[in-house]
Write a protein that holds these residues in place. Sequence first.
Motif, PDB file in Angstrom:
ATOM      1  N   ASN A  63      47.150  28.000  48.780  1.00 20.04           N
ATOM      2  CA  ASN A  63      48.223  28.339  49.693  1.00 20.04           C
ATOM      3  C   ASN A  63      48.561  29.820  49.532  1.00 20.04           C
ATOM      4  O   ASN A  63      48.556  30.329  48.415  1.00 20.04           O
ATOM      5  CB  ASN A  63      49.458  27.483  49.405  1.00 20.04           C
ATOM      6  N   ILE A  64      48.856  30.487  50.651  1.00 22.13           N
ATOM      7  CA  ILE A  64      49.202  31.906  50.638  1.00 22.13           C
ATOM      8  C   ILE A  64      50.577  32.071  51.262  1.00 22.13           C
ATOM      9  O   ILE A  64      50.859  31.490  52.312  1.00 22.13           O
ATOM     10  CB  ILE A  64      48.186  32.751  51.435  1.00 22.13           C
ATOM     11  N   GLY A  65      51.412  32.846  50.616  1.00 21.62           N
ATOM     12  CA  GLY A  65      52.721  33.173  51.155  1.00 21.62           C
ATOM     13  C   GLY A  65      52.950  34.667  51.022  1.00 21.62           C
ATOM     14  O   GLY A  65      52.318  35.337  50.204  1.00 21.62           O
ATOM     15  N   ALA A  66      53.862  35.192  51.822  1.00 22.44           N
ATOM     16  CA  ALA A  66      54.205  36.612  51.740  1.00 22.44           C
ATOM     17  C   ALA A  66      55.678  36.763  52.073  1.00 22.44           C
ATOM     18  O   ALA A  66      56.228  35.997  52.860  1.00 22.44           O
ATOM     19  CB  ALA A  66      53.349  37.435  52.698  1.00 22.44           C
ATOM     20  N   ARG A  67      56.296  37.764  51.442  1.00 25.99           N
ATOM     21  CA  ARG A  67      57.698  38.037  51.718  1.00 25.99           C
ATOM     22  C   ARG A  67      57.981  39.514  51.488  1.00 25.99           C
ATOM     23  O   ARG A  67      57.361  40.146  50.628  1.00 25.99           O
ATOM     24  CB  ARG A  67      58.609  37.183  50.853  1.00 25.99           C
ATOM     25  N   PRO A  68      58.910  40.058  52.252  1.00 22.02           N
ATOM     26  CA  PRO A  68      59.281  41.460  52.047  1.00 22.02           C
ATOM     27  C   PRO A  68      60.204  41.593  50.836  1.00 22.02           C
ATOM     28  O   PRO A  68      61.075  40.753  50.621  1.00 22.02           O
ATOM     29  CB  PRO A  68      60.002  41.845  53.337  1.00 22.02           C
ATOM     30  N   LEU A  69      59.999  42.633  50.044  1.00 20.59           N
ATOM     31  CA  LEU A  69      60.878  42.924  48.916  1.00 20.59           C
ATOM     32  C   LEU A  69      61.731  44.154  49.189  1.00 20.59           C
ATOM     33  O   LEU A  69      62.670  44.430  48.468  1.00 20.59           O
ATOM     34  CB  LEU A  69      60.063  43.143  47.636  1.00 20.59           C
ATOM     35  N   GLY A  70      61.368  44.897  50.184  1.00 22.74           N
ATOM     36  CA  GLY A  70      62.072  46.106  50.571  1.00 22.74           C
ATOM     37  C   GLY A  70      61.469  46.614  51.858  1.00 22.74           C
ATOM     38  O   GLY A  70      60.569  45.985  52.417  1.00 22.74           O
ATOM     39  N   PRO A  71      61.922  47.764  52.337  1.00 22.94           N
ATOM     40  CA  PRO A  71      61.396  48.247  53.615  1.00 22.94           C
ATOM     41  C   PRO A  71      59.899  48.594  53.570  1.00 22.94           C
ATOM     42  O   PRO A  71      59.221  48.454  54.573  1.00 22.94           O
ATOM     43  CB  PRO A  71      62.234  49.487  53.905  1.00 22.94           C
ATOM     44  N   ASP A  72      59.398  48.998  52.415  1.00 21.11           N
ATOM     45  CA  ASP A  72      57.995  49.408  52.323  1.00 21.11           C
ATOM     46  C   ASP A  72      57.172  48.582  51.338  1.00 21.11           C
ATOM     47  O   ASP A  72      56.027  48.916  51.061  1.00 21.11           O
ATOM     48  CB  ASP A  72      57.899  50.885  51.907  1.00 21.11           C
ATOM     49  N   VAL A  73      57.749  47.510  50.784  1.00 21.10           N
ATOM     50  CA  VAL A  73      57.044  46.723  49.769  1.00 21.10           C
ATOM     51  C   VAL A  73      57.104  45.247  50.133  1.00 21.10           C
ATOM     52  O   VAL A  73      58.159  44.720  50.474  1.00 21.10           O
ATOM     53  CB  VAL A  73      57.653  46.944  48.365  1.00 21.10           C
ATOM     54  N   HIS A  74      55.946  44.591  50.057  1.00 18.16           N
ATOM     55  CA  HIS A  74      55.835  43.151  50.304  1.00 18.16           C
ATOM     56  C   HIS A  74      55.144  42.511  49.101  1.00 18.16           C
ATOM     57  O   HIS A  74      54.364  43.155  48.406  1.00 18.16           O
ATOM     58  CB  HIS A  74      54.998  42.872  51.558  1.00 18.16           C
ATOM     59  N   GLU A  75      55.425  41.230  48.917  1.00 22.21           N
ATOM     60  CA  GLU A  75      54.752  40.474  47.871  1.00 22.21           C
ATOM     61  C   GLU A  75      53.898  39.396  48.515  1.00 22.21           C
ATOM     62  O   GLU A  75      54.340  38.694  49.421  1.00 22.21           O
ATOM     63  CB  GLU A  75      55.757  39.816  46.928  1.00 22.21           C
ATOM     64  N   ILE A  76      52.666  39.293  48.040  1.00 22.06           N
ATOM     65  CA  ILE A  76      51.771  38.202  48.422  1.00 22.06           C
ATOM     66  C   ILE A  76      51.738  37.234  47.243  1.00 22.06           C
ATOM     67  O   ILE A  76      51.627  37.655  46.096  1.00 22.06           O
ATOM     68  CB  ILE A  76      50.337  38.715  48.686  1.00 22.06           C
ATOM     69  N   GLU A  77      51.855  35.939  47.530  1.00 16.39           N
ATOM     70  CA  GLU A  77      51.714  34.921  46.500  1.00 16.39           C
ATOM     71  C   GLU A  77      50.566  33.984  46.881  1.00 16.39           C
ATOM     72  O   GLU A  77      50.539  33.477  47.992  1.00 16.39           O
ATOM     73  CB  GLU A  77      52.987  34.090  46.363  1.00 16.39           C
ATOM     74  N   MET A  78      49.649  33.823  45.962  1.00 13.05           N
ATOM     75  CA  MET A  78      48.556  32.860  46.148  1.00 13.05           C
ATOM     76  C   MET A  78      48.745  31.758  45.116  1.00 13.05           C
ATOM     77  O   MET A  78      48.821  32.039  43.923  1.00 13.05           O
ATOM     78  CB  MET A  78      47.197  33.519  45.925  1.00 13.05           C
ATOM     79  N   LYS A  79      48.834  30.530  45.600  1.00  8.66           N
ATOM     80  CA  LYS A  79      48.917  29.391  44.690  1.00  8.66           C
ATOM     81  C   LYS A  79      47.600  28.637  44.771  1.00  8.66           C
ATOM     82  O   LYS A  79      47.182  28.213  45.846  1.00  8.66           O
ATOM     83  CB  LYS A  79      50.080  28.472  45.053  1.00  8.66           C
ATOM     84  N   ILE A  80      46.968  28.497  43.634  1.00 11.49           N
ATOM     85  CA  ILE A  80      45.690  27.792  43.541  1.00 11.49           C
ATOM     86  C   ILE A  80      45.865  26.666  42.535  1.00 11.49           C
ATOM     87  O   ILE A  80      46.302  26.899  41.404  1.00 11.49           O
ATOM     88  CB  ILE A  80      44.556  28.734  43.092  1.00 11.49           C
ATOM     89  N   THR A  81      45.526  25.451  42.941  1.00 16.19           N
ATOM     90  CA  THR A  81      45.567  24.301  42.047  1.00 16.19           C
ATOM     91  C   THR A  81      44.169  23.695  41.997  1.00 16.19           C
ATOM     92  O   THR A  81      43.615  23.322  43.032  1.00 16.19           O
ATOM     93  CB  THR A  81      46.579  23.247  42.530  1.00 16.19           C
ATOM     94  N   ALA A  82      43.621  23.623  40.796  1.00 17.17           N
ATOM     95  CA  ALA A  82      42.303  23.018  40.580  1.00 17.17           C
ATOM     96  C   ALA A  82      42.497  21.752  39.754  1.00 17.17           C
ATOM     97  O   ALA A  82      43.066  21.810  38.658  1.00 17.17           O
ATOM     98  CB  ALA A  82      41.380  23.988  39.854  1.00 17.17           C
ATOM     99  N   THR A  83      42.028  20.632  40.290  1.00 17.36           N
ATOM    100  CA  THR A  83      42.175  19.347  39.609  1.00 17.36           C
ATOM    101  C   THR A  83      40.804  18.707  39.460  1.00 17.36           C
ATOM    102  O   THR A  83      40.050  18.615  40.433  1.00 17.36           O
ATOM    103  CB  THR A  83      43.089  18.402  40.420  1.00 17.36           C
ATOM    104  N   SER A  84      40.492  18.278  38.248  1.00 16.63           N
ATOM    105  CA  SER A  84      39.217  17.610  37.976  1.00 16.63           C
ATOM    106  C   SER A  84      39.507  16.190  37.484  1.00 16.63           C
ATOM    107  O   SER A  84      40.209  16.004  36.481  1.00 16.63           O
ATOM    108  CB  SER A  84      38.435  18.386  36.919  1.00 16.63           C
ATOM    109  N   LYS A  85      38.957  15.205  38.217  1.00 16.32           N
ATOM    110  CA  LYS A  85      39.175  13.800  37.860  1.00 16.32           C
ATOM    111  C   LYS A  85      37.845  13.082  37.754  1.00 16.32           C
ATOM    112  O   LYS A  85      36.957  13.275  38.576  1.00 16.32           O
ATOM    113  CB  LYS A  85      40.046  13.108  38.911  1.00 16.32           C
ATOM    114  N   ALA A  86      37.756  12.262  36.749  1.00 11.36           N
ATOM    115  CA  ALA A  86      36.603  11.383  36.563  1.00 11.36           C
ATOM    116  C   ALA A  86      37.125   9.958  36.731  1.00 11.36           C
ATOM    117  O   ALA A  86      38.343   9.736  36.777  1.00 11.36           O
ATOM    118  CB  ALA A  86      36.005  11.590  35.173  1.00 11.36           C
ATOM    119  N   PRO A  87      36.233   8.970  36.819  1.00  6.80           N
ATOM    120  CA  PRO A  87      36.705   7.579  36.943  1.00  6.80           C
ATOM    121  C   PRO A  87      37.626   7.160  35.794  1.00  6.80           C
ATOM    122  O   PRO A  87      38.512   6.342  35.973  1.00  6.80           O
ATOM    123  CB  PRO A  87      35.413   6.754  36.940  1.00  6.80           C
ATOM    124  N   GLN A  88      37.452   7.757  34.619  1.00  5.93           N
ATOM    125  CA  GLN A  88      38.264   7.392  33.456  1.00  5.93           C
ATOM    126  C   GLN A  88      39.669   8.015  33.498  1.00  5.93           C
ATOM    127  O   GLN A  88      40.549   7.588  32.778  1.00  5.93           O
ATOM    128  CB  GLN A  88      37.569   7.838  32.155  1.00  5.93           C
TER     129      GLN A  88
END
Length: 175
Positions: A63-88
Motif C-alpha cells: 500500500n502507498i500513501g502520501a501526505r503533505p508536511l509543509g508547503p514544499d515537503v511531502h511524505e510517502i509511506e509504503m507499507k509492505i506485509t510479507a506473510t509465509s504460511k505452510a500447512p502446519q
Amino acid sequence: MAEEGDIITPLDLDTSGPVPNGEDTSPAIGLISQYIKDLSVENPNAPESYQWTDAPEVSIDFNIGARPLGPDVHEIEMKITATSKAPQGTMYVVELLYGALIGMRNVTDDQAHPFLFAEGPRLVFPFARRIISDAVRDAGYAPLLLEPIDFNGLYLAQLQARQAEELAAGTAGQA
C-alpha cells in the motif's frame, strides 16, 4: 559547435534571461531522506518451522500513501506485509512501513500526484525491498527477493479504473 580540440561546448540552455530578484521559478523535485517508520518481524513457530518441508505460500500486501508536511515537503509511506504460511502454520510475518520525504517546489498538483504515487515509490522501493529480504533472512529463512514493481503502470491502471467508475456512476445517475 566546439572548435576542433575544444572539449567544452556551451549549451546556452537558459535563453529567458535572469529572473527578477533571483527568484527560482522552475519546477524542482528531490528526495530529501528515507527511513524505516515501523518494522515488525514475527516468527511464531520457530524453531519447529525450520523443519517443515512443505513449500510455503507467500503473500505480499502493498500500500502507498502520501501526505503533505509543509508547503514544499511531502511524505510517502509504503507499507509492505510479507506473510509465509505452510500447512502446519505461519512461518513468518514481516511488516514494514517505509517513509520518504520528498521536496517539491513550483510543481502543480497534476505533476505532484503521479510523482508521489508512482515515481517516488519507484525510487525508494529497492531500499524497502532490501529491508524485507534482510528481515526474512535474519528470521532464519531464505531471503525473500521481491520482484521489481511497475509503479507507473499500476498508477495508470488505477487512474483508468477510477475514471471508468466515475463514468459508470455518471451514466447510472442519468438513467
